[in-house]
Scaffold this active site. Structure first.
Site, PDB file in Angstrom:
ATOM      1  CD  GLU A 171      -2.783  -1.327   2.406  1.00 10.54           C
ATOM      2  OE1 GLU A 171      -2.723  -0.459   3.275  1.00 10.54           O
ATOM      3  OE2 GLU A 171      -3.569  -2.296   2.464  1.00 10.54           O
ATOM      4  CG  ASN A 213      -0.766  -6.985  -1.307  1.00  9.83           C
ATOM      5  OD1 ASN A 213      -1.393  -7.569  -2.193  1.00  9.83           O
ATOM      6  ND2 ASN A 213      -1.243  -6.848  -0.075  1.00  9.83           N
ATOM      7  CG  HIS A 250      -9.967  -5.407   0.538  1.00 13.20           C
ATOM      8  ND1 HIS A 250     -10.311  -6.519   1.282  1.00 13.20           N
ATOM      9  CD2 HIS A 250      -8.655  -5.189   0.786  1.00 13.20           C
ATOM     10  CE1 HIS A 250      -9.257  -6.945   1.951  1.00 13.20           C
ATOM     11  NE2 HIS A 250      -8.243  -6.163   1.656  1.00 13.20           N
ATOM     12  CD  GLU A 279      -4.891  -7.701   1.731  1.00 11.33           C
ATOM     13  OE1 GLU A 279      -5.746  -6.936   2.210  1.00 11.33           O
ATOM     14  OE2 GLU A 279      -3.667  -7.515   1.846  1.00 11.33           O
ATOM     15  CG  ASP A 281     -12.993  -8.425   1.445  1.00 10.87           C
ATOM     16  OD1 ASP A 281     -12.796  -7.526   0.601  1.00 10.87           O
ATOM     17  OD2 ASP A 281     -12.579  -8.342   2.620  1.00 10.87           O
TER      18      ASP A 281
HETATM   19  O1  9MR Z   1      -7.931  -7.754   8.308  1.00  9.71           O
HETATM   20  C1  9MR Z   1      -6.974  -6.980   8.988  1.00  9.71           C
HETATM   21  C2  9MR Z   1      -7.563  -6.456  10.274  1.00  9.71           C
HETATM   22  O2  9MR Z   1      -7.782  -7.528  11.177  1.00  9.71           O
HETATM   23  C3  9MR Z   1      -6.639  -5.428  10.899  1.00  9.71           C
HETATM   24  O3  9MR Z   1      -7.268  -4.841  12.006  1.00  9.71           O
HETATM   25  C4  9MR Z   1      -6.250  -4.391   9.889  1.00  9.71           C
HETATM   26  C5  9MR Z   1      -5.301  -3.414  10.493  1.00  9.71           C
HETATM   27  O4  9MR Z   1      -4.731  -2.568   9.566  1.00  9.71           O
HETATM   28  O5  9MR Z   1      -5.667  -5.003   8.758  1.00  9.71           O
HETATM   29  C6  9MR Z   1      -6.548  -5.838   8.099  1.00  9.71           C
HETATM   30  O6  9MR Z   1      -5.958  -6.361   6.951  1.00  9.71           O
HETATM   31  C7  9MR Z   1      -5.571  -5.427   5.965  1.00  9.71           C
HETATM   32  C8  9MR Z   1      -4.339  -5.949   5.272  1.00  9.71           C
HETATM   33  O7  9MR Z   1      -3.343  -6.197   6.210  1.00  9.71           O
HETATM   34  C9  9MR Z   1      -3.852  -4.986   4.216  1.00  9.71           C
HETATM   35  N1  9MR Z   1      -4.893  -4.646   3.296  1.00  9.71           N
HETATM   36  C10 9MR Z   1      -6.145  -4.196   3.866  1.00  9.71           C
HETATM   37  C11 9MR Z   1      -6.646  -5.240   4.881  1.00  9.71           C
HETATM   38  C12 9MR Z   1      -8.007  -4.861   5.401  1.00  9.71           C
HETATM   39  O8  9MR Z   1      -7.932  -3.684   6.130  1.00  9.71           O
END
Ligand code: 9MR
Length: 461
Positions: A171, A213, A250, A279, A281
């Site tokens: 990101e 990513n 997402h 990722e 969804d």
């Molecule tokens: O799913 C993850 C969630 O449990 C955490 O609280 C969050 C914190 O930043 O991160 C989420 O996963 C993220 C991933 O690491 C990177 N891309 C976005 C995902 C969804 O927020």
């Protein structure tokens, strides 16, 4: 006739192709000839198995370590998926809570769970502006740059040899129309922070695929997608070690599935990198959209796998959007059926077209007697430029243990529908039934050797 395989690199076997090895039943132990079994296409019944049959692809999920002892969760995980991504456990705040002190306990739990079951692991994520430990958030300049590089090196070294793909940088681009890098403490250490992170990761674990990513990179026309594309193109041109691009995907009503998604996948792939959907969804989990995503991936040979971001809706970071394949009780949703049938109907292989040539070498060894009365029959599955699949069907027992050997330097890279363990050489796999039926499968990386794996024994228990 000696011809060339469609990949053009290996001579083709003649008509004795498709021999299969049948061993294990006492009555068959003295058989010297091969039993010929044509490869019959039977629809796979789990996501991982079906993805593996589509060119050795994977179908994975994000996993939370603290849910591994939830039996509904673990049952679905172990049955359906052949790849995992730790959802939070490998992030900087989790793995280096204070500077220089590393804690791998939760991440190791997931890695061990996966590897004991023949699942691949995606590492997520080495360098990211978010979920930094407090001590790093307060750093800047060369101190932060060095801390980041040390982190990348230490974590990638700890997991060296165990990670299929690393999200090295996560990101790093801004949303919206600027096409610029996201402002962050890491970005402020200098624009080259991304490439130095990739070089450090390559040095620490040369066997892992290294990915960039990001999210909101699904629509080919978006400035952010174009900006990531130009960075990857630049890295490839300058020899920065990058192997893959992760599209988080997402998708929701504000950021919907774009009709040019396949163009995005194929455009990145054309740069000479793998593409992974990392990722996934989708708000409301519409079956048609899930089907489109799977079909788009299957249509792009270098789209090598799909990961959904959680198992049940209740496991999702966006639980209220019910975006996943299983409901809160662990039941399969219509989106699950759409994904499985899209995978089962898919035909496009990954890099290098599959050939009809089976691995070489017939059933030349007489297997030792097995401890019980079951029969294990090995069939050749699809074959690609660097790997091939095999399927083993057991009859005569529902609880069974089958021992299979591959020939070094072959390596089993993934398995499905069984619980594998390996001897110390890594060449002999013991597969135990896990309730997924009587056919298990595995992908073998040939590493130059195309001998058919050998079934050594089948034991009923
Ligand atoms: O799913 C993850 C969630 O449990 C955490 O609280 C969050 C914190 O930043 O991160 C989420 O996963 C993220 C991933 O690491 C990177 N891309 C976005 C995902 C969804 O927020």
């Amino acid at each position: 006739m000696i011809g060339r395989s469609r990949t053009g690199s290996r001579p083709r076997m003649g008509s004795r192709a498709r021999a299969a090895l049948v061993v294990g039943a006492v009555g068959l132990l003295t058989a010297t000839g091969a039993v010929v079994l044509p490869h019959t296409a039977s629809a796979a019944t789990t996501l991982g198995a079906s993805a593996a049959e589509r060119g050795g692809r994977y179908f994975g999920t994000a996993v939370a370590a603290n849910k591994l002892n939830d039996s509904t969760y673990a049952t679905i995980l172990n049955r359906e998926f052949n790849s995992v991504t730790p959802e939070n456990e490998m992030k900087w705040d989790a793995t280096e809570p204070s500077q220089g002190n590393f804690n791998y306990a939760s991440a190791d739990q997931i890695v061990n769970h996966a590897r004991q079951r023949g699942m691949q692991v995606r590492g997520h994520a080495l360098a990211w502006h978010s979920q930094q430990p407090g001590w790093a958030q307060n750093m800047s300049g060369s101190a932060l740059r060095n801390a980041m590089l040390n982190h990348v090196t230490q974590v990638a070294t700890h997991y060296r040899g165990q990670i299929h793909s690393w999200d090295v940088v996560n990101e790093a681009f801004a949303d919206g129309g600027s096409g610029a890098r996201r402002d962050s403490n890491l970005q402020r250490t200098g624009n080259d922070w991304i490439e130095v992170a990739f070089r450090a990761a390559r040095a620490a674990d040369p066997g892992a695929k290294l990915c960039y990513n990001d999210y909101n990179t699904d629509n080919w026309n978006d400035a952010k997608t174009q900006a990531v594309y130009r960075m990857v193109q630049d890295f490839k041109q300058r020899g920065v070690p990058i192997d893959c691009v992760g599209l988080q995907s997402h998708l929701n009503n504000g950021s919907p599935y774009p009709s040019n998604y396949r163009t995005t996948l194929s455009s990145f792939a054309a740069l000479g990198v793998d593409v992974q959907i990392t990722e996934l969804d989708i708000e409301g989990a519409p079956a048609a959209t899930y089907r489109n995503v799977v079909n788009d991936c299957l249509a792009v040979p270098r789209c090598t796998g799909i990961t959904v971001w959680g198992i049940r809706d209740s496991d999702s970071w966006r639980a209220s959007q019910t975006p996943l394949l299983f409901n809160n009780s662990g039941g399969k949703k219509p989106a699950y059926d759409a994904v499985l049938s899209a995978l089962n109907n898919g035909t496009t292989p990954p890099t290098g077209s599959p050939t009809t040539t089976p691995p070489t070498g017939g059933p030349t060894t007489t297997p030792p007697p097995g401890g019980g009365s079951c029969t294990a029959t090995l069939r050749d599955g699809a074959r690609w430029g660097d790997r091939f699949n095999s399927e083993v069907t057991v009859s005569g027992a529902s609880n069974w243990t089958v021992v299979v050997a591959v020939t070094p330097p072959q390596r089993v890279s993934s398995t499905w529908n069984g619980t594998p363990s390996w001897d110390s050489s890594g060449n002999v796999m013991t597969m135990r039934s896990n309730g997924s039926g009587n056919t298990f499968g595995f992908t073998t990386m040939a590493n130059g050797n195309w001998n058919r794996p050998q079934v050594r024994s089948c034991t009923a228990s």
